[in-house]
Design a protein around this motif. Sequence first.
Motif, PDB file in Angstrom:
ATOM      1  N   LYS A  20      14.157  17.135   3.128  1.00  0.00           N
ATOM      2  CA  LYS A  20      14.158  16.060   4.117  1.00  0.00           C
ATOM      3  C   LYS A  20      12.959  15.140   3.905  1.00  0.00           C
ATOM      4  CE  LYS A  20      14.064  15.266   9.118  1.00  0.00           C
ATOM      5  NZ  LYS A  20      14.009  15.926  10.458  1.00  0.00           N
ATOM      6  N   LEU A  21      11.793  15.731   3.634  1.00  0.00           N
ATOM      7  CA  LEU A  21      10.608  14.931   3.363  1.00  0.00           C
ATOM      8  C   LEU A  21      10.800  14.095   2.098  1.00  0.00           C
ATOM      9  CD1 LEU A  21       7.695  17.466   4.075  1.00  0.00           C
ATOM     10  CD2 LEU A  21       8.453  15.574   5.528  1.00  0.00           C
ATOM     11  N   ALA A  22      11.407  14.692   1.094  1.00  0.00           N
ATOM     12  CA  ALA A  22      11.597  13.997  -0.183  1.00  0.00           C
ATOM     13  C   ALA A  22      12.518  12.795  -0.041  1.00  0.00           C
ATOM     14  CB  ALA A  22      12.161  14.964  -1.221  1.00  0.00           C
ATOM     15  N   ALA A  23      13.387  12.825   0.976  1.00  0.00           N
ATOM     16  CA  ALA A  23      14.346  11.736   1.171  1.00  0.00           C
ATOM     17  C   ALA A  23      13.782  10.583   1.989  1.00  0.00           C
ATOM     18  CB  ALA A  23      15.602  12.279   1.848  1.00  0.00           C
ATOM     19  N   GLU A  24      12.582  10.729   2.526  1.00  0.00           N
ATOM     20  CA  GLU A  24      11.994   9.661   3.322  1.00  0.00           C
ATOM     21  C   GLU A  24      11.673   8.458   2.439  1.00  0.00           C
ATOM     22  OE1 GLU A  24       9.834  12.314   6.831  1.00  0.00           O
ATOM     23  OE2 GLU A  24       8.617  11.409   5.245  1.00  0.00           O
ATOM     24  N   PRO A  25      11.844   7.243   2.959  1.00  0.00           N
ATOM     25  CA  PRO A  25      11.592   6.048   2.141  1.00  0.00           C
ATOM     26  C   PRO A  25      10.120   5.880   1.796  1.00  0.00           C
ATOM     27  CG  PRO A  25      11.994   5.447   4.440  1.00  0.00           C
ATOM     28  CD  PRO A  25      12.300   6.913   4.320  1.00  0.00           C
ATOM     29  N   VAL A  26       9.873   5.336   0.622  1.00  0.00           N
ATOM     30  CA  VAL A  26       8.516   5.064   0.139  1.00  0.00           C
ATOM     31  C   VAL A  26       8.392   3.574  -0.134  1.00  0.00           C
ATOM     32  CG1 VAL A  26       6.818   5.521  -1.675  1.00  0.00           C
ATOM     33  CG2 VAL A  26       8.332   7.355  -0.874  1.00  0.00           C
ATOM     34  N   ALA A  27       7.329   2.974   0.394  1.00  0.00           N
ATOM     35  CA  ALA A  27       7.128   1.541   0.206  1.00  0.00           C
ATOM     36  C   ALA A  27       5.650   1.263  -0.003  1.00  0.00           C
ATOM     37  CB  ALA A  27       7.644   0.770   1.421  1.00  0.00           C
ATOM     38  N   VAL A  28       5.340   0.067  -0.481  1.00  0.00           N
ATOM     39  CA  VAL A  28       3.958  -0.369  -0.642  1.00  0.00           C
ATOM     40  C   VAL A  28       3.862  -1.830  -0.221  1.00  0.00           C
ATOM     41  CG1 VAL A  28       4.290  -0.967  -3.085  1.00  0.00           C
ATOM     42  CG2 VAL A  28       1.985  -0.528  -2.204  1.00  0.00           C
ATOM     43  N   ASP A  29       2.841  -2.160   0.537  1.00  0.00           N
ATOM     44  CA  ASP A  29       2.641  -3.521   1.025  1.00  0.00           C
ATOM     45  C   ASP A  29       1.344  -4.089   0.462  1.00  0.00           C
ATOM     46  OD1 ASP A  29       4.941  -3.478   2.794  1.00  0.00           O
ATOM     47  OD2 ASP A  29       3.760  -2.165   4.107  1.00  0.00           O
ATOM     48  N   TYR A  30       1.306  -5.413   0.327  1.00  0.00           N
ATOM     49  CA  TYR A  30       0.096  -6.069  -0.150  1.00  0.00           C
ATOM     50  C   TYR A  30      -0.936  -6.150   0.981  1.00  0.00           C
ATOM     51  CZ  TYR A  30       2.719  -7.524  -4.259  1.00  0.00           C
ATOM     52  OH  TYR A  30       3.457  -7.533  -5.417  1.00  0.00           O
TER      53      TYR A  30
ATOM     54  N   ALA B 110      -5.883   0.176  -6.025  1.00  0.00           N
ATOM     55  CA  ALA B 110      -6.801  -0.864  -6.473  1.00  0.00           C
ATOM     56  C   ALA B 110      -6.294  -1.517  -7.759  1.00  0.00           C
ATOM     57  CB  ALA B 110      -8.194  -0.275  -6.673  1.00  0.00           C
ATOM     58  N   ASN B 111      -4.989  -1.625  -7.872  1.00  0.00           N
ATOM     59  CA  ASN B 111      -4.373  -2.326  -8.998  1.00  0.00           C
ATOM     60  C   ASN B 111      -4.265  -3.819  -8.679  1.00  0.00           C
ATOM     61  OD1 ASN B 111      -3.258   0.597  -9.246  1.00  0.00           O
ATOM     62  ND2 ASN B 111      -2.683  -0.351 -11.193  1.00  0.00           N
ATOM     63  N   TYR B 112      -3.922  -4.603  -9.695  1.00  0.00           N
ATOM     64  CA  TYR B 112      -3.667  -6.021  -9.460  1.00  0.00           C
ATOM     65  C   TYR B 112      -2.303  -6.188  -8.779  1.00  0.00           C
ATOM     66  CZ  TYR B 112      -7.682  -7.404 -12.258  1.00  0.00           C
ATOM     67  OH  TYR B 112      -8.953  -7.584 -12.724  1.00  0.00           O
ATOM     68  N   PRO B 113      -2.127  -7.276  -8.048  1.00  0.00           N
ATOM     69  CA  PRO B 113      -0.856  -7.487  -7.342  1.00  0.00           C
ATOM     70  C   PRO B 113       0.372  -7.451  -8.254  1.00  0.00           C
ATOM     71  CG  PRO B 113      -2.517  -9.039  -6.553  1.00  0.00           C
ATOM     72  CD  PRO B 113      -3.113  -8.335  -7.741  1.00  0.00           C
ATOM     73  N   ASP B 114       0.233  -7.920  -9.506  1.00  0.00           N
ATOM     74  CA  ASP B 114       1.404  -7.947 -10.393  1.00  0.00           C
ATOM     75  C   ASP B 114       1.757  -6.570 -10.966  1.00  0.00           C
ATOM     76  OD1 ASP B 114      -0.622  -7.566 -12.214  1.00  0.00           O
ATOM     77  OD2 ASP B 114      -0.345  -9.469 -13.288  1.00  0.00           O
ATOM     78  N   GLU B 115       1.001  -5.539 -10.568  1.00  0.00           N
ATOM     79  CA  GLU B 115       1.309  -4.170 -11.006  1.00  0.00           C
ATOM     80  C   GLU B 115       2.042  -3.386  -9.913  1.00  0.00           C
ATOM     81  OE1 GLU B 115      -2.164  -2.857 -14.000  1.00  0.00           O
ATOM     82  OE2 GLU B 115      -2.920  -3.406 -12.001  1.00  0.00           O
ATOM     83  N   GLN B 116       2.623  -4.101  -8.980  1.00  0.00           N
ATOM     84  CA  GLN B 116       3.277  -3.476  -7.828  1.00  0.00           C
ATOM     85  C   GLN B 116       4.374  -2.495  -8.252  1.00  0.00           C
ATOM     86  OE1 GLN B 116       6.549  -3.985  -6.574  1.00  0.00           O
ATOM     87  NE2 GLN B 116       6.349  -3.255  -4.446  1.00  0.00           N
TER      88      GLN B 116
ATOM     89  N   ASN C 186       1.318   2.880   2.479  1.00  0.00           N
ATOM     90  CA  ASN C 186       0.716   2.590   1.181  1.00  0.00           C
ATOM     91  C   ASN C 186       0.431   1.102   1.066  1.00  0.00           C
ATOM     92  OD1 ASN C 186       1.109   5.335  -0.103  1.00  0.00           O
ATOM     93  ND2 ASN C 186       3.245   4.815   0.339  1.00  0.00           N
ATOM     94  N   LEU C 187      -0.763   0.770   0.600  1.00  0.00           N
ATOM     95  CA  LEU C 187      -1.175  -0.612   0.407  1.00  0.00           C
ATOM     96  C   LEU C 187      -1.563  -0.845  -1.046  1.00  0.00           C
ATOM     97  CD1 LEU C 187      -3.429  -1.044   3.591  1.00  0.00           C
ATOM     98  CD2 LEU C 187      -1.007  -1.653   3.335  1.00  0.00           C
ATOM     99  N   LEU C 188      -1.528  -2.113  -1.454  1.00  0.00           N
ATOM    100  CA  LEU C 188      -1.910  -2.532  -2.798  1.00  0.00           C
ATOM    101  C   LEU C 188      -2.786  -3.772  -2.662  1.00  0.00           C
ATOM    102  CD1 LEU C 188      -1.616  -2.825  -5.954  1.00  0.00           C
ATOM    103  CD2 LEU C 188       0.554  -3.997  -5.497  1.00  0.00           C
ATOM    104  N   PHE C 189      -3.868  -3.825  -3.439  1.00  0.00           N
ATOM    105  CA  PHE C 189      -4.721  -5.017  -3.424  1.00  0.00           C
ATOM    106  C   PHE C 189      -3.837  -6.265  -3.564  1.00  0.00           C
ATOM    107  CE2 PHE C 189      -9.171  -3.376  -4.878  1.00  0.00           C
ATOM    108  CZ  PHE C 189      -9.257  -2.657  -3.694  1.00  0.00           C
ATOM    109  N   GLY C 190      -3.937  -7.157  -2.588  1.00  0.00           N
ATOM    110  CA  GLY C 190      -3.016  -8.294  -2.544  1.00  0.00           C
ATOM    111  C   GLY C 190      -3.507  -9.555  -3.212  1.00  0.00           C
ATOM    112  N   VAL C 191      -4.762  -9.549  -3.692  1.00  0.00           N
ATOM    113  CA  VAL C 191      -5.301 -10.709  -4.412  1.00  0.00           C
ATOM    114  C   VAL C 191      -6.015 -10.204  -5.662  1.00  0.00           C
ATOM    115  CG1 VAL C 191      -5.576 -12.065  -2.295  1.00  0.00           C
ATOM    116  CG2 VAL C 191      -7.479 -10.674  -3.118  1.00  0.00           C
ATOM    117  N   PRO C 192      -6.139 -11.032  -6.686  1.00  0.00           N
ATOM    118  CA  PRO C 192      -6.784 -10.584  -7.933  1.00  0.00           C
ATOM    119  C   PRO C 192      -8.278 -10.299  -7.800  1.00  0.00           C
ATOM    120  CG  PRO C 192      -5.372 -12.488  -8.326  1.00  0.00           C
ATOM    121  CD  PRO C 192      -5.503 -12.360  -6.847  1.00  0.00           C
TER     122      PRO C 192
END
Length: 372
Positions: free
Chosen positions: A222-232, A288-294, A310-316
């Motif tokens: 059930k945990l494995a089926a939960e959606p995974v997302a990342v936002d800037y 701490a990746n670049y935005p284009d590595e989403q 989950n977040l991703l660095f949103g600016v270079p």
Amino acid sequence: MNRILLAVGLLFVSCTLARGADSLPPTLSPGSPAPDFDLPGVDGRNYSLKDFADAEVLVVVFTCNHCPTAQYYEERIKRLVVDYRDRGLALVAISPNDPKSVRLDELGYTDLSDTFEEMKVRAKHREFNFPYLYDGETESVSKKYGPVVTPHAFVFDAERKLQYVGRIDNAERIQYVTSHDLRDAIDAVLAGKTPAVQETKVVGCSVKWAGKEDGVRGYMEKLAAEPVAVDYADAAALEALRKNESGKLRLVNFWATWCGPCLTEFPELVTISRMYRNRDFEFVSVAANYPDEQADVLKFLKRQQASNQNLLFGVPDKYKLIEAFDGGWNGALPYTVLIDPDGKLVYRQLGAIDPIELRRIIVRTLNERKPW
């Protein structure tokens, strides 16, 4: 609100006031002889009844690592050993739980589960002064005694006849204790008398009898089926992340797909998230990746089943974002912090975490704010 209701429901399911279904092993009755055992202890040796042959009173306590009720009683059990050691008492603790039958969501109040190796860690950390034995492999001894919950105490006289079975006292929180049932029973037996009360109800976490592996497996699926997302995330988002107005204890981990130590420790952070997420706790990962590595970031997160935020660095400009979150952080990865609901930093680790140390700090902080 849904998580609060879920947490209450899980606590109700895993804890009990008395025996459950008739299929559970019956609890040993007063007057019964002590069943023998041959079980491994955390100190590297095996123990059986004959190892306590000289004791006037033998106390067998069924307890475990993960149960918050059992944890409440650890110091009281140690004190009992000290107070009665010179009066002919021997005490042995047995963990009856099958570790394969314990779900991650049942570990919300502990730093450790119930494997034999984790028992060794617990005993050393808490400085247990009594033998701590493992019966989780077959539970054959536990089935003969029939503990209902952890902790559950059994008091045997010099002839190894059961004189008392039940609770240690009448309240987990020591300030509410008014009836010292176990001590009263021990005093009576040492005086050659039958305890005035020989059996009581018990409160604690239900014994995790073997056979729940399918339930554990289903929960993990059930945990494995939960959606995974990342936002800037921009500088303002990172400032808000550090300020922490969520009302929860917030664990934040900065990582990157090119950081080996980050990838190695990440599964531990997901496990921590799953253990405590039904309490006032949240885990947020920041790549701490670049935005284009989403796409690469999301691919890794999905592989880790990281359904937390989950977040991703949103600016270079990475340095701008680093400064926005923590001006004292030099930018090295991995970087992990724990922020309490008042915005206070209670843990900071530059480099790989020590998972057990971090879990201990999380449990302590949560319990200090809201003891159960």
